[in-house]
Design a protein around this motif. Sequence first.
Motif, short mmCIF file in Angstrom:
data_model
loop_
_atom_site.label_atom_id
_atom_site.label_comp_id
_atom_site.label_asym_id
_atom_site.label_seq_id
_atom_site.Cartn_x
_atom_site.Cartn_y
_atom_site.Cartn_z
N THR A 1 -109.03 90.06 -40.09
CA THR A 1 -110.33 89.48 -39.74
C THR A 1 -110.39 88.02 -40.20
OG1 THR A 1 -111.34 91.65 -39.94
CG2 THR A 1 -112.82 89.77 -39.93
N LEU A 2 -109.88 87.74 -41.38
CA LEU A 2 -109.84 86.36 -41.86
C LEU A 2 -108.98 85.50 -40.94
CD1 LEU A 2 -110.47 84.18 -43.96
CD2 LEU A 2 -108.50 85.00 -45.26
N ARG A 3 -107.85 86.02 -40.51
CA ARG A 3 -106.98 85.27 -39.60
C ARG A 3 -107.66 85.01 -38.26
NH1 ARG A 3 -101.09 87.39 -39.01
NH2 ARG A 3 -101.14 85.75 -37.45
N ILE A 4 -108.48 85.96 -37.79
CA ILE A 4 -109.21 85.75 -36.54
C ILE A 4 -110.20 84.60 -36.69
CG2 ILE A 4 -110.95 86.77 -35.00
CD1 ILE A 4 -109.45 89.44 -35.32
N VAL A 5 -110.94 84.60 -37.79
CA VAL A 5 -111.92 83.54 -38.04
C VAL A 5 -111.23 82.19 -38.15
CG1 VAL A 5 -113.60 82.68 -39.73
CG2 VAL A 5 -113.60 85.10 -39.08
N LEU A 6 -110.15 82.13 -38.90
CA LEU A 6 -109.45 80.85 -39.09
C LEU A 6 -108.82 80.35 -37.80
CD1 LEU A 6 -107.79 81.45 -42.57
CD2 LEU A 6 -109.78 80.02 -42.03
N ALA A 7 -108.23 81.24 -37.00
CA ALA A 7 -107.63 80.82 -35.74
C ALA A 7 -108.70 80.35 -34.76
CB ALA A 7 -106.82 81.97 -35.14
N ALA A 8 -109.84 81.04 -34.72
CA ALA A 8 -110.93 80.62 -33.83
C ALA A 8 -111.48 79.26 -34.25
CB ALA A 8 -112.03 81.66 -33.82
N ALA A 9 -111.64 79.05 -35.55
CA ALA A 9 -112.13 77.76 -36.05
C ALA A 9 -111.13 76.65 -35.73
CB ALA A 9 -112.38 77.83 -37.55
N GLY A 10 -109.85 76.92 -35.93
CA GLY A 10 -108.83 75.93 -35.60
C GLY A 10 -108.81 75.59 -34.12
N LEU A 11 -108.96 76.61 -33.29
CA LEU A 11 -108.98 76.39 -31.84
C LEU A 11 -110.17 75.52 -31.45
CD1 LEU A 11 -107.94 77.03 -28.98
CD2 LEU A 11 -109.31 79.11 -29.05
N LEU A 12 -111.36 75.86 -31.94
CA LEU A 12 -112.55 75.09 -31.60
C LEU A 12 -112.48 73.65 -32.11
CD1 LEU A 12 -115.32 77.77 -32.19
CD2 LEU A 12 -114.44 76.92 -30.00
N LEU A 13 -112.02 73.48 -33.33
CA LEU A 13 -111.91 72.12 -33.88
C LEU A 13 -110.87 71.28 -33.13
CD1 LEU A 13 -112.21 72.85 -37.70
CD2 LEU A 13 -113.86 71.66 -36.25
N ALA A 14 -109.74 71.88 -32.80
CA ALA A 14 -108.72 71.14 -32.06
C ALA A 14 -109.21 70.76 -30.67
CB ALA A 14 -107.44 71.98 -31.97
N LEU A 15 -109.90 71.68 -30.00
CA LEU A 15 -110.44 71.37 -28.67
C LEU A 15 -111.51 70.28 -28.74
CD1 LEU A 15 -110.67 74.88 -27.01
CD2 LEU A 15 -109.06 73.03 -26.48
N ALA A 16 -112.40 70.37 -29.72
CA ALA A 16 -113.45 69.36 -29.86
C ALA A 16 -112.85 67.99 -30.15
CB ALA A 16 -114.42 69.76 -30.96
N ALA A 17 -111.87 67.94 -31.04
CA ALA A 17 -111.23 66.66 -31.36
C ALA A 17 -110.44 66.13 -30.16
CB ALA A 17 -110.31 66.83 -32.56
N ALA A 18 -109.81 67.01 -29.40
CA ALA A 18 -109.07 66.57 -28.20
C ALA A 18 -110.02 65.97 -27.18
CB ALA A 18 -108.30 67.74 -27.61
N VAL A 19 -111.18 66.58 -27.00
CA VAL A 19 -112.17 66.03 -26.05
C VAL A 19 -112.66 64.68 -26.54
CG1 VAL A 19 -114.50 66.36 -25.15
CG2 VAL A 19 -112.88 68.26 -25.14
N TYR A 20 -112.92 64.56 -27.82
CA TYR A 20 -113.36 63.28 -28.37
C TYR A 20 -112.31 62.19 -28.15
CZ TYR A 20 -114.35 59.59 -31.69
OH TYR A 20 -114.57 58.35 -32.25
N PHE A 21 -111.06 62.48 -28.48
CA PHE A 21 -110.00 61.48 -28.31
C PHE A 21 -109.73 61.19 -26.84
CE2 PHE A 21 -108.81 62.53 -32.77
CZ PHE A 21 -108.96 61.25 -33.28
N ALA A 22 -109.97 62.16 -25.97
CA ALA A 22 -109.81 61.91 -24.53
C ALA A 22 -110.85 60.90 -24.05
CB ALA A 22 -109.92 63.21 -23.76
N THR A 23 -112.07 61.00 -24.58
CA THR A 23 -113.11 60.03 -24.19
C THR A 23 -112.81 58.64 -24.75
OG1 THR A 23 -114.51 60.56 -26.07
CG2 THR A 23 -114.88 61.81 -24.02
N GLN A 24 -112.04 58.58 -25.84
CA GLN A 24 -111.68 57.30 -26.45
C GLN A 24 -110.39 56.73 -25.87
OE1 GLN A 24 -113.83 55.81 -28.60
NE2 GLN A 24 -115.10 57.58 -28.08
N GLY A 25 -109.68 57.52 -25.07
CA GLY A 25 -108.47 57.04 -24.43
C GLY A 25 -107.23 57.10 -25.31
N VAL A 26 -107.20 57.91 -26.34
CA VAL A 26 -106.06 58.03 -27.24
C VAL A 26 -105.23 59.23 -26.77
CG1 VAL A 26 -105.31 58.21 -29.64
CG2 VAL A 26 -107.51 57.14 -29.10
N VAL A 27 -104.30 58.96 -25.87
CA VAL A 27 -103.55 60.03 -25.20
C VAL A 27 -102.67 60.80 -26.17
CG1 VAL A 27 -101.88 60.51 -23.38
CG2 VAL A 27 -103.61 58.75 -23.04
N TRP A 28 -101.99 60.13 -27.08
CA TRP A 28 -101.08 60.84 -27.98
C TRP A 28 -101.83 61.85 -28.85
CZ3 TRP A 28 -101.77 60.72 -33.20
CH2 TRP A 28 -102.56 59.68 -33.72
#
Length: 96
Positions: A40-67
């Motif tokens: 259960t802890l691994r599910i919570v941590l993986a879900a949090a990591g997924l959401l944070l990575a997606l949110a940060a990717a969207v933010y950097f996509a709007t800023q034009g930082v492709v890498w």
Amino acid sequence: MADNDRGRRRTRAEYAQGLPDYHDPTGGFGGAAPAYSALTLRIVLAAAGLLLALAAAVYFATQGVVWAVVVLGVFALASAIDLGWVIHRKRRGEPG
């Protein structure tokens, strides 16, 4: 798995009971108690990591930082794969 259990599929009851030392190569060394996975802890941590990575990717996509988008996309993919595998193990009946 013990040598006499090789090739035998485990039952749901065995998964529900828990598999001691399942992912701990040093389990039982020096009198340590068997380890059980905290799924259960691994599910919570993986879900949090997924959401944070997606949110940060969207933010950097709007800023034009492709890498950064590519790196965070790889992190999001790894988190999604881990989340799927842990959910599979939990549905199979493993405790945690």
